[in-house]
Design a protein around this motif. Sequence first.
Motif, PDB file in Angstrom:
ATOM      1  N   VAL A  98      -2.753   0.059  -5.833  1.00 61.42           N
ATOM      2  CA  VAL A  98      -1.793   0.215  -5.099  1.00 61.42           C
ATOM      3  C   VAL A  98      -1.076   0.157  -6.053  1.00 61.42           C
ATOM      4  CG1 VAL A  98      -0.824  -0.365  -3.571  1.00 61.42           C
ATOM      5  CG2 VAL A  98      -3.492   0.296  -3.057  1.00 61.42           C
ATOM      6  N   ALA A  99      -0.692  -1.342  -6.405  1.00 62.77           N
ATOM      7  CA  ALA A  99       0.408  -1.644  -7.269  1.00 62.77           C
ATOM      8  C   ALA A  99       0.517  -0.765  -8.369  1.00 62.77           C
ATOM      9  CB  ALA A  99       0.347  -3.690  -7.542  1.00 62.77           C
ATOM     10  N   ALA A 100      -0.421  -0.296  -9.443  1.00 57.27           N
ATOM     11  CA  ALA A 100      -0.182   0.436 -10.353  1.00 57.27           C
ATOM     12  C   ALA A 100       0.467   1.989  -9.931  1.00 57.27           C
ATOM     13  CB  ALA A 100      -1.484   0.662 -11.108  1.00 57.27           C
ATOM     14  N   ALA A 101      -0.011   2.193  -9.080  1.00 58.12           N
ATOM     15  CA  ALA A 101       0.141   3.633  -8.042  1.00 58.12           C
ATOM     16  C   ALA A 101       1.681   3.536  -7.477  1.00 58.12           C
ATOM     17  CB  ALA A 101      -0.306   3.762  -7.035  1.00 58.12           C
ATOM     18  N   VAL A 102       1.952   2.406  -7.143  1.00 63.76           N
ATOM     19  CA  VAL A 102       3.488   2.280  -7.041  1.00 63.76           C
ATOM     20  C   VAL A 102       4.667   2.281  -7.597  1.00 63.76           C
ATOM     21  CG1 VAL A 102       5.285   0.394  -5.614  1.00 63.76           C
ATOM     22  CG2 VAL A 102       3.342   0.954  -4.627  1.00 63.76           C
ATOM     23  N   TYR A 103       3.995   1.721  -9.006  1.00 64.43           N
ATOM     24  CA  TYR A 103       4.997   1.363 -10.129  1.00 64.43           C
ATOM     25  C   TYR A 103       5.015   3.034 -10.818  1.00 64.43           C
ATOM     26  CZ  TYR A 103       5.932   1.157 -15.089  1.00 64.43           C
ATOM     27  OH  TYR A 103       6.197   1.221 -16.500  1.00 64.43           O
ATOM     28  N   LEU A 104       4.384   3.434 -11.015  1.00 67.86           N
ATOM     29  CA  LEU A 104       4.268   4.909 -11.336  1.00 67.86           C
ATOM     30  C   LEU A 104       4.930   6.002 -10.876  1.00 67.86           C
ATOM     31  CD1 LEU A 104       0.145   5.243 -12.826  1.00 67.86           C
ATOM     32  CD2 LEU A 104       2.233   4.551 -14.087  1.00 67.86           C
ATOM     33  N   GLU A 105       4.068   5.427  -9.091  1.00 71.39           N
ATOM     34  CA  GLU A 105       5.368   7.031  -8.880  1.00 71.39           C
ATOM     35  C   GLU A 105       6.749   6.726  -8.341  1.00 71.39           C
ATOM     36  OE1 GLU A 105       5.303  10.725  -6.899  1.00 71.39           O
ATOM     37  OE2 GLU A 105       3.022   9.802  -8.833  1.00 71.39           O
ATOM     38  N   ILE A 209      -3.423   6.508   1.991  1.00 73.75           N
ATOM     39  CA  ILE A 209      -4.588   5.004   1.680  1.00 73.75           C
ATOM     40  C   ILE A 209      -5.600   3.988   1.436  1.00 73.75           C
ATOM     41  CG2 ILE A 209      -3.846   3.102   0.289  1.00 73.75           C
ATOM     42  CD1 ILE A 209      -0.709   2.937   0.401  1.00 73.75           C
ATOM     43  N   ALA A 210      -5.500   4.088   3.239  1.00 71.20           N
ATOM     44  CA  ALA A 210      -6.824   3.504   3.628  1.00 71.20           C
ATOM     45  C   ALA A 210      -8.059   4.730   3.382  1.00 71.20           C
ATOM     46  CB  ALA A 210      -6.697   3.349   4.946  1.00 71.20           C
ATOM     47  N   THR A 211      -7.657   6.128   3.345  1.00 70.46           N
ATOM     48  CA  THR A 211      -8.895   6.572   3.194  1.00 70.46           C
ATOM     49  C   THR A 211      -9.449   6.913   1.311  1.00 70.46           C
ATOM     50  OG1 THR A 211      -7.677   8.013   4.875  1.00 70.46           O
ATOM     51  CG2 THR A 211      -9.112   9.294   3.879  1.00 70.46           C
ATOM     52  N   GLY A 212      -8.405   6.860   0.964  1.00 70.10           N
ATOM     53  CA  GLY A 212      -9.089   7.091  -0.096  1.00 70.10           C
ATOM     54  C   GLY A 212      -9.743   5.972  -1.212  1.00 70.10           C
ATOM     55  N   SER A 213      -8.901   4.606  -0.763  1.00 68.39           N
ATOM     56  CA  SER A 213      -9.663   3.312  -0.891  1.00 68.39           C
ATOM     57  C   SER A 213     -11.035   3.391   0.196  1.00 68.39           C
ATOM     58  CB  SER A 213      -8.686   2.070  -0.458  1.00 68.39           C
ATOM     59  OG  SER A 213      -7.441   2.153  -1.328  1.00 68.39           O
ATOM     60  N   ILE A 214     -11.473   3.360   1.054  1.00 67.85           N
ATOM     61  CA  ILE A 214     -12.701   3.542   1.502  1.00 67.85           C
ATOM     62  C   ILE A 214     -13.463   4.479   0.879  1.00 67.85           C
ATOM     63  CG2 ILE A 214     -14.132   3.578   3.482  1.00 67.85           C
ATOM     64  CD1 ILE A 214     -11.502   2.578   5.022  1.00 67.85           C
ATOM     65  N   LEU A 215     -12.802   5.766   0.412  1.00 74.74           N
ATOM     66  CA  LEU A 215     -14.219   6.218  -0.138  1.00 74.74           C
ATOM     67  C   LEU A 215     -14.501   6.401  -1.219  1.00 74.74           C
ATOM     68  CD1 LEU A 215     -12.723   9.858   1.036  1.00 74.74           C
ATOM     69  CD2 LEU A 215     -14.591   8.942   2.265  1.00 74.74           C
ATOM     70  N   ALA A 216     -13.741   5.136  -2.103  1.00 76.83           N
ATOM     71  CA  ALA A 216     -13.588   4.563  -3.556  1.00 76.83           C
ATOM     72  C   ALA A 216     -14.413   3.723  -2.879  1.00 76.83           C
ATOM     73  CB  ALA A 216     -12.731   3.891  -4.165  1.00 76.83           C
ATOM     74  N   LEU A 217     -14.774   2.871  -2.146  1.00 74.27           N
ATOM     75  CA  LEU A 217     -15.482   2.210  -1.969  1.00 74.27           C
ATOM     76  C   LEU A 217     -17.176   2.017  -1.664  1.00 74.27           C
ATOM     77  CD1 LEU A 217     -13.588  -1.020  -0.119  1.00 74.27           C
ATOM     78  CD2 LEU A 217     -14.155  -1.127  -2.343  1.00 74.27           C
ATOM     79  N   SER A 218     -16.937   3.623  -0.741  1.00 73.89           N
ATOM     80  CA  SER A 218     -17.716   4.318  -0.487  1.00 73.89           C
ATOM     81  C   SER A 218     -19.037   4.140  -1.856  1.00 73.89           C
ATOM     82  CB  SER A 218     -18.104   5.415   0.143  1.00 73.89           C
ATOM     83  OG  SER A 218     -17.372   4.991   1.415  1.00 73.89           O
TER      84      SER A 218
END
Length: 298
Positions: A98-105, A209-218
């Motif tokens: 999340v921190a990397a995405a905030v920086y890049l965006e 963010i929650a959807t992408g994170s949970i799918l990544a953990l899945s």
Amino acid sequence: MTSSAAVDVATPLREGRRHDTASAVFLGVLWLCLALASLFLLFIMIEVVRRGLARFDLQLLTAAPSRVRPENGGVRPAILGTLLVVGTTALLALPIGVAAAVYLEEYGDRTRWWNRMFELNIQNLAAVPSVIFGILVLAFVVRTPLNIGAVALSGAIALALLILPVVIIATREALRAIPGEIRDGSLALGATRWQTVWRQLLPAAVPGIATGSILALSRAIGEAAPLILVGATTFVTFSPDGLFSRYTVMPVQIYTLVPQPDQASKDLAYGAILLLILILVAMNAVAIYLRNRFQRRW
């Protein structure tokens, strides 16, 4: 003159019919492929449920696997190892992603070469096979220079590297979906860029963010190849007692049980597969719930 006009009108009509026919054929092929894939998946699910229900009991959750009496065994060490490894993976990957995405965006200057290099590498890493991350962690974490050994922390680091590009991409897309008026309005009222990100953008981006994170953990919870490389034990009868202990996870346990010659081990494997599928379904349900809840709020 009349004949020429009729030809000019008829030509686009014929081309339109050919285009409509080609589109209909292509759409039919797509539906056929979807139906075949769905039937194949349905057959697998029916077989897993039919054979897994026989071993889906309390003993599956509380007992350890046994080579002497496999009919009385369970997958408790694998369940606890999965929770430990995936939980640590979330703690490592989600804040950094999340921190990397905030920086890049929000902060990164796209005209700088290093920011363009970061974006290119993130896009490429999202498509790298999972076994490559296992080899990387084996070389630099399990062995020298870090040399922490084949422990649960090594597996968590491998899975964190695996899902990190997915978390970054999902977070960036969630931030891009926020209307620009929110940014402009916050800055116009005197808020700093960090206050705008923390109090406006991130809360509004929570569904994505929650959807992408949970799918990544899945995805991480179903991986076996990188964990086998970094030392996940194939047969464990004890529960892990920390990040620096030996461990196993459910995909590795299933991978070990399926080739066994006795029917009791195969039934135990089907029970573990059914449990893993239910965990994945629950995680996806949580992602849908969070997305719908925060979308109604924002």
